[in-house]
Design a protein around this motif. Structure first.
Motif, short mmCIF file in Angstrom:
data_model
loop_
_atom_site.label_atom_id
_atom_site.label_comp_id
_atom_site.label_asym_id
_atom_site.label_seq_id
_atom_site.Cartn_x
_atom_site.Cartn_y
_atom_site.Cartn_z
N GLY A 81 1.02 -1.20 0.03
CA GLY A 81 0.05 -0.06 0.04
C GLY A 81 0.88 1.06 0.02
O GLY A 81 0.52 2.51 -0.65
N ASP A 82 1.96 1.28 0.85
CA ASP A 82 2.88 2.40 0.70
C ASP A 82 3.56 2.52 -0.53
O ASP A 82 3.54 4.01 -0.96
CB ASP A 82 3.80 2.42 1.87
N LEU A 107 2.34 1.84 -3.50
CA LEU A 107 1.26 2.11 -4.51
C LEU A 107 0.89 3.54 -4.10
O LEU A 107 0.78 4.54 -4.96
CB LEU A 107 -0.12 1.40 -4.28
N ASP A 108 0.98 4.16 -2.90
CA ASP A 108 0.67 5.50 -2.52
C ASP A 108 1.63 6.28 -3.03
O ASP A 108 1.38 7.48 -3.55
CB ASP A 108 0.59 5.61 -0.95
N GLU A 109 3.18 5.84 -2.84
CA GLU A 109 4.01 6.72 -3.28
C GLU A 109 4.02 6.84 -4.83
O GLU A 109 4.49 8.10 -5.26
CB GLU A 109 5.52 6.11 -2.74
N ARG A 112 1.34 6.92 -6.81
CA ARG A 112 0.27 7.66 -7.24
C ARG A 112 0.64 9.06 -6.68
O ARG A 112 -0.07 10.06 -7.31
CB ARG A 112 -1.00 7.12 -6.69
N ALA A 113 1.51 9.38 -5.84
CA ALA A 113 1.66 10.89 -5.44
C ALA A 113 2.66 11.44 -6.36
O ALA A 113 2.90 12.71 -6.28
CB ALA A 113 2.25 10.71 -3.92
N GLU A 141 -1.45 9.76 -11.28
CA GLU A 141 -2.92 9.47 -11.36
C GLU A 141 -3.43 8.49 -12.76
O GLU A 141 -4.65 7.79 -12.47
CB GLU A 141 -4.04 10.78 -11.71
N THR A 151 -5.11 -5.04 -1.25
CA THR A 151 -4.86 -3.75 -1.01
C THR A 151 -4.76 -2.83 -2.59
O THR A 151 -5.40 -1.60 -2.56
CB THR A 151 -3.20 -3.56 -0.64
N ARG A 195 -7.31 0.22 -3.13
CA ARG A 195 -6.83 1.70 -3.75
C ARG A 195 -7.53 1.83 -5.18
O ARG A 195 -7.37 2.90 -5.86
CB ARG A 195 -5.31 1.42 -4.17
#
Length: 305
Positions: A98-99, A101-103, A105-106, A111, A140, A144
């Motif tokens: 998850g971390d 993927l978040d990194e 996407r940020a 996007e 996860t 997301r």
């Protein structure tokens, strides 16, 4: 606005060998594609329309097991309007998915990360997708709001079917139709697996990569037709999406040869069914920005046969 609808290529690759080596290209038979390929090369190659539609949007798919490659693909999507989505890679066996993927996407172009993929076709473990860590990671991915591209060969359908059973709310797409062994003609096991996975409504299927499963130099449309007809029968047009698998398809004729074959195979399809296969299914699955609407159908065609 043009009244001619656009075409979505739901599966292609890019690579820059000066920047990131692709070890798999050193395998026998890959010499014709052992060079750098970018989206401008795709534009130059994809000159043939399909059913009057020209290439307008693509989905670029990871090649190697590399998070940095995924970052590069996302940055490419941010800067090139042809690319509407990215299928990236993360280590599904590692903690902290998850971390990661978040990194991603940020970061730049984050996007555009709409799905992930792992090269399961190269894994010897017949339950690779059922590893607890992998299932946790794919939950996860689902949380997301992303999808998963399934890359398997015909002997690996069991684990893909179990994945669909265990995660019924994870959107799945079968890459390259599960790689039917067209060259050998031994399609029995593949057909059984295909029917089983198609029974799960969250699964879509890419009509891609078929020519490289046929005899590269001698395949004909008639070699592809039995696979095409089965895909239409078990999935229906609204669950199929066109993909080129460019530049890998260069090994068996290239983008335009595959496009001509698809146009011939679409001959029994109505305009609505053609729209689904050539744009609509991929647009919905990967949440692409919509293309211009298709021209009104003047008469009802016969269903895809």
């Amino acid at each position: 606005m043009s009244d001619v609808p656009g075409l979505v290529d739901a599966h292609h690759h890019v690579w820059d060998l000066d920047h990131r080596p692709q070890p798999w290209l050193s395998e026998p038979g890959h010499a014709p594609i052992h060079r750098t390929f970018g989206t401008d090369d795709l534009r130059a190659a994809a000159t043939r329309p399909i059913a009057g539609r020209r290439l307008r949007r693509t989905v670029v798919v990871q090649c190697v097991t590399s998070v940095p490659e995924t970052r590069e693909l996302l940055a490419l999507a941010e800067g090139d309007p042809l690319v509407g989505a990215v299928v990236g890679w993360v280590d599904l066996t590692a903690p902290g998915v998850g971390d990661v993927l978040d990194e991603l996407r940020a970061g730049p172009g984050g996007e555009y990360l709409r799905a992930v993929r792992h090269l399961v076709q190269g894994e010897s473990d017949p339950r690779w997708l059922q590893q607890p860590a992998v299932e946790r990671a794919l939950r996860t991915v689902r949380e997301r709001g992303m999808a998963y591209d399934i890359l398997i060969r015909d002997h690996q359908f069991d684990q893909a079917v179990r994945l669909a059973e265990r995660l019924p709310d994870l959107p799945l797409v079968l890459d390259h139709a599960g790689k039917p062994p067209i060259a050998s003609g031994e399609l029995g096991a593949w057909e059984q697996g295909l029917r089983r996975i198609a029974a799960h409504p969250q699964v879509r299927c890419k009509v891609s990569g078929l020519v490289t499963e046929a005899a590269h130099r001698t395949w004909t449309t008639d070699d592809i037709r039995p696979v095409w007809e089965l895909l239409l029968s078990v999935f229906g047009p609204d669950r199929l999406m066109f993909g080129s698998d460019w530049p890998v398809c260069v090994l068996a004729g290239g983008w335009n040869a595959w496009a001509a074959t698809v146009e011939e195979l679409l001959g029994g399809c109505s305009a609505t069914e053609t729209e689904a296969i050539l744009a609509g299914t991929a647009t919905a699955f990967y949440r692409l920005d919509p293309l211009e609407p298709p021209a009104p159908e003047r008469k009802e065609g016969t269903p895809c046969s």
